[in-house]
Scaffold this active site. Structure first.
Site, mmCIF file in Angstrom:
data_model
loop_
_atom_site.group_PDB
_atom_site.id
_atom_site.type_symbol
_atom_site.label_atom_id
_atom_site.label_comp_id
_atom_site.label_asym_id
_atom_site.label_seq_id
_atom_site.Cartn_x
_atom_site.Cartn_y
_atom_site.Cartn_z
ATOM 1 C CD GLU A 167 -3.048 -1.037 2.202
ATOM 2 O OE1 GLU A 167 -2.977 -0.147 3.058
ATOM 3 O OE2 GLU A 167 -3.984 -1.844 2.151
ATOM 4 C CD GLU A 379 -3.524 -5.923 3.976
ATOM 5 O OE1 GLU A 379 -4.353 -5.105 4.394
ATOM 6 O OE2 GLU A 379 -2.300 -5.728 4.023
HETATM 7 C C1 BGP Z 1 -4.316 -2.078 5.381
HETATM 8 C C2 BGP Z 1 -2.943 -2.410 5.889
HETATM 9 C C3 BGP Z 1 -2.923 -3.413 6.991
HETATM 10 C C4 BGP Z 1 -4.085 -3.346 7.939
HETATM 11 C C5 BGP Z 1 -5.409 -3.114 7.241
HETATM 12 C C6 BGP Z 1 -6.538 -2.789 8.168
HETATM 13 O O1 BGP Z 1 -4.329 -0.769 4.923
HETATM 14 O O2 BGP Z 1 -2.128 -2.899 4.850
HETATM 15 O O3 BGP Z 1 -1.684 -3.353 7.594
HETATM 16 O O4 BGP Z 1 -3.836 -2.532 9.001
HETATM 17 O O5 BGP Z 1 -5.334 -2.089 6.302
HETATM 18 O O6 BGP Z 1 -6.501 -1.451 8.514
HETATM 19 P P1 BGP Z 1 -6.803 -0.904 9.933
HETATM 20 O O7 BGP Z 1 -5.855 -1.595 10.837
HETATM 21 O O8 BGP Z 1 -6.560 0.560 9.844
HETATM 22 O O9 BGP Z 1 -8.209 -1.227 10.221
#
Ligand code: BGP
Length: 480
Positions: A167, A379
């Site tokens: 990201e 993800e």
């Molecule tokens: C993505 C990231 C992850 C994870 C996920 C959930 O942007 O790659 O590392 O954190 O989001 O986000 P959050 O933890 O802000 O809910």
């Protein structure tokens, strides 16, 4: 029984990131990262949470990977912490750090779980930030390539799937525009685009190096892709959507997939005086690398709506919901170009993230028609409050419903011609959410800890058994 099914070799997986799970932030020779420092600035994270201990995966990786094996996971995506390998970002290698990841990889292989390694999931060696501003300097490009090359050489016989940057759009936006990630710069657009340019070059040179070391391996970047819908058929909103996509999506996707910036967006930024400088030699490298990537990694969470935003309209800066109190997120946008109002057709999570399963199929089809590249969903998942009952059960039917709907759309995408290699849920165990503490849970496995601490014991949620069945039946257990 549903009629859709994923192929036998489909990579059913789950993902994590070093900082969010490992803990042991200063153990066994690890150097400090930018996050180790940033979380100590008061007010930056929810209830001042840190990853100092996280969910202690560093000491419990065997237990965690055994649970993955019990579930039947085909792939495990995790990141390597750069400062664990090179405590100063470059120079001397920390053998204990290399050994740790070797053990994690061997443990996966022991159970037939395909390791999928992310080289950079946001934890930059602090030393490089202090020495030359980290991503702000072009010096990072060669340091990153050296770090990546070391890992390619070391793990070339064990790891096939590699992700360069996680990201890039998020860590740069939060780092240089909204000041919510390190280095915490606010509204520095010019640097934001220059930083991105360095990151693109680091990615590209890494891809080229990779192909010399592991020619049969597979490499790509993971992009946080949020497809967009125009608010309505008013041409002004349709135009805003085109501009939005060029600035917020294709700026990255086109660079990974084609090795060039979208022309209209570049022109817009040039007029604004914030376009990055790009040399001919760099263009060649970027284009060469784009021809060599094997897949597009997509982190999919939500879509957005695009509406024209007048020049005196909303800005990129607005309240972000890090507490789980629904409805506290504000509408943001680029004055004179676009804004992103809520989608009235869709529900949201407690953290105001839009829930849009069909958007995942949309994302896959857009990538397929635009880049003709295979896709790995690196993800996707639901952040929610979970409760553990007195008999240690976690009834997360809402998570099952979320994942089910998304996987069903993914199977449809495959059925409609998209070449999807894998799907990683976020996440396997509960873990630290960068800005939202430990109460925003994503895992199949509940970890007994809150913002202060806990036993760190692991408990299987209902979704654990549900995903186990999905994997066992290649998705056939999912009905519409
Ligand atoms: C993505 C990231 C992850 C994870 C996920 C959930 O942007 O790659 O590392 O954190 O989001 O986000 P959050 O933890 O802000 O809910």
């Amino acid at each position: 029984m549903g009629t859709l099914k994923m192929p036998e070799n489909f990579l059913w997986g789950s993902a994590s990131a070093a900082y969010q799970i490992e803990g042991a932030y200063d153990e066994d020779g690890k150097g400090l990262s930018n996050w180790d420092e940033f979380v100590r600035i008061p007010g930056k994270t929810f209830k001042e949470t840190t990853g100092d201990v996280a969910v202690d995966h560093y000491h419990r990786y065997q237990e965690d990977i055994a649970l993955m094996a019990e579930m039947g996971l085909k792939t495990y995506r995790f990141s390597i912490s750069w400062p664990r390998i090179f405590p100063a970002g470059k120079g001397e290698v920390n053998q204990a750090g290399v050994d740790f990841y070797e053990k994690v990889i061997d443990e996966c292989l022991k159970y037939g779980i395909e390791p999928m390694v992310t080289l950079y999931h946001w934890d930059l060696p602090l030393a490089l930030q202090e020495e030359y501003g980290g991503w702000e300097s072009p010096r990072i490009i060669d340091d990153f390539v050296r770090y990546a090359t070391f890992l390619f050489n070391h793990f070339k016989d064990k790891v096939t799937y590699w992700i360069t940057l996680n990201e890039q759009n998020i860590f740069t936006n939060q780092g240089w525009v909204t000041a919510t990630h390190p280095p915490g710069k606010f509204n520095d657009e010019k640097t934001f685009y220059q930083v991105n340019h360095h990151a693109f070059l680091a990615h590209a040179k890494t891809v080229l190096a990779f192909k010399n070391i592991i020619p049969e391996g597979k490499i790509g970047a993971s992009f946080a892709y949020g497809p967009s819908y125009a608010l309505d058929c008013d041409p002004i909103n349709a135009m805003a959507k085109v501009d939005y996509d060029n600035l917020r999506n294709f700026w990255w996707l086109d660079m990974y997939g084609y090795g060039r910036y979208p022309k209209n967006a570049y022109r817009y930024l040039e007029k604004k005086g914030v376009a990055p400088e790009i040399s001919e030699e760099e263009s060649t490298i970027l284009e060469e690398a784009a021809k060599k990537i094997d897949f597009m990694g997509v982190n999919y969470y939500q879509t957005s709506v695009v509406e024209y935003n007048p020049i005196n309209g909303v800005t990129p800066f607005g309240e972000v919901n890090t507490t789980g109190k629904k409805g506290s997120e504000q509408v943001t946008g680029e004055p004179g170009v676009y804004k992103n109002p809520k989608n009235p057709y869709l529900k949201t999570t407690d953290w105001d993230w839009t829930i849009d399963p069909m958007g995942l199929r949309y994302a896959c089809k857009e990538i397929t028609s635009r880049y003709q590249l295979p896709i790995i969903i690196s993800e996707n998942g639901l952040g929610a409050f979970d409760t553990k009952t007195e008999d240690n059960k976690i009834h997360d039917d809402y998570r099952i419903a979320y994942l089910k709907a998304h996987i069903y759309e993914l199977m449809k995408a495959v059925d409609e011609g998209c070449d999807v290699w894998g799907y990683c849920t976020w996440s396997f165990t509960d873990l630290l959410s960068w800005l939202n503490g430990y109460q925003k849970r994503y895992g199949f496995v509940y970890v007994d800890r809150d913002e202060i601490g806990g036993s760190l014991d692991r408990f299987k949620k209902d979704s654990f058994y549900w995903y186990q069945e999905v994997i066992r039946t290649s998705g056939e257990s999912i009905e519409e």
